[in-house]
Motif scaffolding. Structure first.
Motif, PDB file in Angstrom:
ATOM      1  N   HIS A   7      -9.615   6.659 -13.043  1.00  0.00           N
ATOM      2  CA  HIS A   7     -10.094   6.451 -14.366  1.00  0.00           C
ATOM      3  C   HIS A   7      -8.836   5.996 -15.110  1.00  0.00           C
ATOM      4  O   HIS A   7      -8.273   6.664 -16.241  1.00  0.00           O
ATOM      5  CB  HIS A   7     -10.657   7.691 -14.875  1.00  0.00           C
ATOM      6  N   CYS A   8      -7.945   4.775 -14.979  1.00  0.00           N
ATOM      7  CA  CYS A   8      -6.858   4.294 -15.440  1.00  0.00           C
ATOM      8  C   CYS A   8      -6.832   2.991 -15.170  1.00  0.00           C
ATOM      9  O   CYS A   8      -7.407   2.228 -14.519  1.00  0.00           O
ATOM     10  CB  CYS A   8      -5.683   5.293 -15.343  1.00  0.00           C
ATOM     11  N   LEU A   9      -5.673   2.286 -15.868  1.00  0.00           N
ATOM     12  CA  LEU A   9      -5.065   1.066 -15.378  1.00  0.00           C
ATOM     13  C   LEU A   9      -3.829   0.993 -14.796  1.00  0.00           C
ATOM     14  O   LEU A   9      -3.081   1.617 -15.275  1.00  0.00           O
ATOM     15  CB  LEU A   9      -5.209   0.242 -16.900  1.00  0.00           C
ATOM     16  N   ALA A  10      -3.917   0.063 -13.772  1.00  0.00           N
ATOM     17  CA  ALA A  10      -2.441   0.146 -12.992  1.00  0.00           C
ATOM     18  C   ALA A  10      -2.532  -1.174 -12.254  1.00  0.00           C
ATOM     19  O   ALA A  10      -3.537  -1.789 -12.145  1.00  0.00           O
ATOM     20  CB  ALA A  10      -2.630   1.293 -11.995  1.00  0.00           C
TER      21      ALA A  10
ATOM     22  N   GLU B  61      -3.351  -9.642 -17.632  1.00  0.00           N
ATOM     23  CA  GLU B  61      -3.044  -8.840 -18.809  1.00  0.00           C
ATOM     24  C   GLU B  61      -3.869  -7.647 -19.108  1.00  0.00           C
ATOM     25  O   GLU B  61      -5.077  -7.848 -18.781  1.00  0.00           O
ATOM     26  CB  GLU B  61      -3.150  -9.857 -20.199  1.00  0.00           C
ATOM     27  N   TYR B  62      -3.079  -6.472 -19.234  1.00  0.00           N
ATOM     28  CA  TYR B  62      -3.717  -5.444 -19.399  1.00  0.00           C
ATOM     29  C   TYR B  62      -3.856  -5.095 -20.856  1.00  0.00           C
ATOM     30  O   TYR B  62      -2.681  -5.028 -21.552  1.00  0.00           O
ATOM     31  CB  TYR B  62      -2.722  -4.265 -18.818  1.00  0.00           C
ATOM     32  N   TYR B  63      -4.945  -4.827 -21.531  1.00  0.00           N
ATOM     33  CA  TYR B  63      -5.242  -4.290 -22.799  1.00  0.00           C
ATOM     34  C   TYR B  63      -5.523  -2.949 -23.081  1.00  0.00           C
ATOM     35  O   TYR B  63      -6.428  -2.373 -22.436  1.00  0.00           O
ATOM     36  CB  TYR B  63      -6.428  -5.235 -23.598  1.00  0.00           C
ATOM     37  N   THR B  64      -4.694  -2.175 -23.731  1.00  0.00           N
ATOM     38  CA  THR B  64      -4.813  -0.770 -23.828  1.00  0.00           C
ATOM     39  C   THR B  64      -5.343  -0.407 -25.337  1.00  0.00           C
ATOM     40  O   THR B  64      -4.401  -1.076 -26.213  1.00  0.00           O
ATOM     41  CB  THR B  64      -3.385  -0.030 -23.422  1.00  0.00           C
ATOM     42  N   ARG B  65      -6.197   0.308 -25.711  1.00  0.00           N
ATOM     43  CA  ARG B  65      -6.788   0.481 -27.021  1.00  0.00           C
ATOM     44  C   ARG B  65      -5.928   1.736 -27.519  1.00  0.00           C
ATOM     45  O   ARG B  65      -5.696   2.632 -26.945  1.00  0.00           O
ATOM     46  CB  ARG B  65      -8.042   0.876 -26.946  1.00  0.00           C
TER      47      ARG B  65
ATOM     48  N   GLY C 221      -5.923  13.654 -36.550  1.00  0.00           N
ATOM     49  CA  GLY C 221      -5.056  14.521 -36.520  1.00  0.00           C
ATOM     50  C   GLY C 221      -4.001  14.177 -35.455  1.00  0.00           C
ATOM     51  O   GLY C 221      -2.913  14.944 -34.962  1.00  0.00           O
ATOM     52  N   GLY C 222      -4.243  12.953 -34.826  1.00  0.00           N
ATOM     53  CA  GLY C 222      -3.154  12.502 -33.675  1.00  0.00           C
ATOM     54  C   GLY C 222      -3.648  11.103 -33.003  1.00  0.00           C
ATOM     55  O   GLY C 222      -4.482  10.560 -33.534  1.00  0.00           O
ATOM     56  N   ASN C 223      -2.886  10.895 -31.971  1.00  0.00           N
ATOM     57  CA  ASN C 223      -3.033   9.734 -31.189  1.00  0.00           C
ATOM     58  C   ASN C 223      -2.742   9.881 -29.622  1.00  0.00           C
ATOM     59  O   ASN C 223      -1.607  10.379 -29.433  1.00  0.00           O
ATOM     60  CB  ASN C 223      -2.300   8.655 -31.712  1.00  0.00           C
ATOM     61  N   LEU C 224      -3.750   9.938 -29.088  1.00  0.00           N
ATOM     62  CA  LEU C 224      -3.427  10.286 -27.358  1.00  0.00           C
ATOM     63  C   LEU C 224      -2.646   9.197 -26.692  1.00  0.00           C
ATOM     64  O   LEU C 224      -1.981   9.481 -25.740  1.00  0.00           O
ATOM     65  CB  LEU C 224      -4.988  10.427 -26.481  1.00  0.00           C
ATOM     66  N   PHE C 225      -2.908   8.003 -27.350  1.00  0.00           N
ATOM     67  CA  PHE C 225      -2.185   6.915 -26.578  1.00  0.00           C
ATOM     68  C   PHE C 225      -1.896   5.909 -27.687  1.00  0.00           C
ATOM     69  O   PHE C 225      -2.614   4.731 -27.842  1.00  0.00           O
ATOM     70  CB  PHE C 225      -2.997   6.270 -25.418  1.00  0.00           C
ATOM     71  N   PRO C 226      -0.762   6.128 -28.289  1.00  0.00           N
ATOM     72  CA  PRO C 226      -0.222   5.005 -29.180  1.00  0.00           C
ATOM     73  C   PRO C 226       0.117   3.716 -28.830  1.00  0.00           C
ATOM     74  O   PRO C 226       0.665   3.489 -27.731  1.00  0.00           O
ATOM     75  CB  PRO C 226       1.099   5.844 -29.719  1.00  0.00           C
ATOM     76  N   VAL C 227      -0.487   2.461 -29.388  1.00  0.00           N
ATOM     77  CA  VAL C 227      -0.184   1.195 -29.245  1.00  0.00           C
ATOM     78  C   VAL C 227      -0.004   0.599 -30.319  1.00  0.00           C
ATOM     79  O   VAL C 227      -0.741   0.690 -31.288  1.00  0.00           O
ATOM     80  CB  VAL C 227      -1.592   0.746 -28.239  1.00  0.00           C
ATOM     81  N   LYS C 228       1.108  -0.031 -30.439  1.00  0.00           N
ATOM     82  CA  LYS C 228       1.460  -0.686 -31.758  1.00  0.00           C
ATOM     83  C   LYS C 228       0.613  -1.890 -32.116  1.00  0.00           C
ATOM     84  O   LYS C 228       0.260  -1.749 -33.197  1.00  0.00           O
ATOM     85  CB  LYS C 228       3.069  -1.065 -31.524  1.00  0.00           C
ATOM     86  N   ASN C 229       0.154  -2.504 -31.144  1.00  0.00           N
ATOM     87  CA  ASN C 229      -0.756  -3.534 -31.319  1.00  0.00           C
ATOM     88  C   ASN C 229      -1.473  -3.835 -30.312  1.00  0.00           C
ATOM     89  O   ASN C 229      -1.261  -4.476 -29.137  1.00  0.00           O
ATOM     90  CB  ASN C 229       0.132  -5.108 -31.886  1.00  0.00           C
ATOM     91  N   ASP C 230      -2.728  -3.439 -30.184  1.00  0.00           N
ATOM     92  CA  ASP C 230      -3.506  -3.384 -29.366  1.00  0.00           C
ATOM     93  C   ASP C 230      -4.575  -4.774 -29.122  1.00  0.00           C
ATOM     94  O   ASP C 230      -5.134  -4.760 -28.035  1.00  0.00           O
ATOM     95  CB  ASP C 230      -4.729  -2.164 -29.156  1.00  0.00           C
ATOM     96  N   LEU C 231      -4.068  -5.667 -29.913  1.00  0.00           N
ATOM     97  CA  LEU C 231      -4.656  -6.937 -29.604  1.00  0.00           C
ATOM     98  C   LEU C 231      -3.640  -8.023 -28.673  1.00  0.00           C
ATOM     99  O   LEU C 231      -4.209  -9.177 -28.441  1.00  0.00           O
ATOM    100  CB  LEU C 231      -5.150  -7.552 -30.894  1.00  0.00           C
ATOM    101  N   GLU C 232      -2.583  -7.336 -28.436  1.00  0.00           N
ATOM    102  CA  GLU C 232      -1.596  -7.981 -27.370  1.00  0.00           C
ATOM    103  C   GLU C 232      -1.657  -7.179 -26.247  1.00  0.00           C
ATOM    104  O   GLU C 232      -1.848  -5.857 -26.213  1.00  0.00           O
ATOM    105  CB  GLU C 232      -0.504  -7.973 -28.267  1.00  0.00           C
ATOM    106  N   PRO C 233      -1.301  -7.706 -25.123  1.00  0.00           N
ATOM    107  CA  PRO C 233      -1.321  -6.983 -23.920  1.00  0.00           C
ATOM    108  C   PRO C 233      -0.189  -6.069 -23.888  1.00  0.00           C
ATOM    109  O   PRO C 233       0.872  -6.223 -24.142  1.00  0.00           O
ATOM    110  CB  PRO C 233      -1.107  -8.243 -22.506  1.00  0.00           C
ATOM    111  N   ALA C 234      -0.513  -4.926 -23.140  1.00  0.00           N
ATOM    112  CA  ALA C 234       0.611  -3.856 -23.078  1.00  0.00           C
ATOM    113  C   ALA C 234       1.613  -4.231 -21.744  1.00  0.00           C
ATOM    114  O   ALA C 234       2.604  -3.471 -21.856  1.00  0.00           O
ATOM    115  CB  ALA C 234      -0.232  -2.535 -22.880  1.00  0.00           C
ATOM    116  N   TYR C 235       0.714  -5.061 -21.085  1.00  0.00           N
ATOM    117  CA  TYR C 235       1.498  -5.104 -19.655  1.00  0.00           C
ATOM    118  C   TYR C 235       0.799  -6.665 -19.329  1.00  0.00           C
ATOM    119  O   TYR C 235      -0.255  -6.683 -19.308  1.00  0.00           O
ATOM    120  CB  TYR C 235       1.364  -4.142 -18.501  1.00  0.00           C
TER     121      TYR C 235
END
Length: 330
Positions: A234-237, A297-301, A307-321
């Motif tokens: 249950h993840c991206l890799a 391209e891997y897109y992470t939301r 109260g927080g952020n489980l997986f911070p992504v600066k710009n999730d409309l650009e690929p994380a990897y």
């Protein structure tokens, strides 16, 4: 109902006698993660102009669906009505079975492979009503052959009497699993496509559990310079082993950090893990295919919550990897 009858489908009495709209209130809504991912896919694909969707199984987590009133309602609520809008409405989804899709045995498998395509033409499962099939995608100067298999038939643990996945279907397909291996060999050997993909649920290499029973498939993929697209974890890799790229796209529904070993990279075969100590990334993967290369391209939301952020992504409309696979001569 007329379409089912025309295709020689026997309609259970439960459905005939229990088909009023009030029963829809009993079905649970899809998870917040799946809803968020659907919206996220729509945003990214509006930008990228996606023209096909590839599934890696576990389509109805965690208890599968079958040909019953609740099964039909869940199919509509958790899939047909979940993925609507300009990007989704006329785009084919090439489906695959995962372990949670076979929980109900043959009845559940037959619903997804035979009946669901009659309900929604976007849901594609081949033309032979089998859990394995092949299809081609093509562009201006390229062609790709995808071979889809059901890896549940190969997992030794699923044959144990105490396994929730042991049932009439998995026992029967385990006895004939060589047919799927031969099917992939034939599909790739006859294909004139520049690109060959194995579309499968379980991972041969993983940060959680390596399913070495799938070695016969990987040997074929390596032989034809193919690419593996899988789920289950249950993840991206991104993994690279046996001279083969393994694209793990398991973060679309319920992400789970443990499947990515809480973000700790394991071994030189691990090129990318979309996870940290708290959570795995919720997202999906795109592939831009041309004659000379496949750009992955891997897109992470960005997983912001009150109260927080489980997986911070600066710009999730650009690929994380991202990475590129260059074409090789077969």
């Amino acid at each position: 109902m007329p379409r089912l009858i025309a295709n020689n489908i026997t309609i259970p009495r439960e459905i005939q006698n229990d088909c009023d709209a009030g029963d829809r209130g009993n079905i649970k809504n899809a998870t917040a993660d799946q809803m968020a991912t659907a919206s996220y896919i729509e945003k990214v694909c509006a930008k990228k102009d996606c023209d096909a969707f590839v599934s890696v199984g576990d389509n109805f987590y965690s208890s599968a669906i079958d040909f019953s009133t609740n099964g039909i309602i869940r199919f509509e609520e958790a899939w047909s009505n979940m993925y609507t809008g300009k990007i989704f409405n006329n785009t084919p989804w090439y489906q695959c079975l995962g372990n949670h899709d076979v929980v109900k045995g043959t009845s559940g498998v037959e619903f997804q492979t035979k009946i669901a395509p009659l309900y929604d033409s976007r849901w594609y499962f081949g033309t032979e009503n089998l859990p394995y099939y092949t299809y081609d995608l093509s562009g201006k100067d390229w062609k790709a052959t995808f071979a889809v298999v059901d890896s549940d038939c190969f997992i030794e643990n699923y044959q144990k009497s105490n396994s929730v996945y042991q049932n009439d279907y998995t026992k029967a397909c385990y006895e004939t699993k060589q047919e799927q291996v031969d099917f992939v060999e034939e599909a790739f050997s006859k294909s004139d496509a520049q690109w060959k993909f194995l579309q499968i649920h379980h991972g041969y290499v993983s940060s959680s559990s390596n399913y070495t029973e799938l070695a016969p498939f990987v040997e074929i993929v390596s032989k034809y310079n193919g690419i593996v697209v899988n789920g289950h974890d249950h993840c991206l890799a991104h993994y690279y082993a046996n001279n083969t790229n393994f694209i793990l796209t398991g973060g679309a529904g319920y992400p789970e950090a443990g499947d990515c070993n809480n973000g700790v990279k394991l071994g030189p075969f691990v090129k990318y893990l979309g996870a940290n100590e708290q959570a795995a990334a919720n997202g999906f993967v795109t592939m831009d295919i041309s004659k000379k290369s496949v750009n992955v391209e891997y897109y992470t939301r960005d997983m912001t919550y009150e109260g927080g952020n489980l997986f911070p992504v600066k710009n999730d409309l650009e690929p994380a990897y991202s990475f590129t696979i260059e074409a090789k001569k077969n």
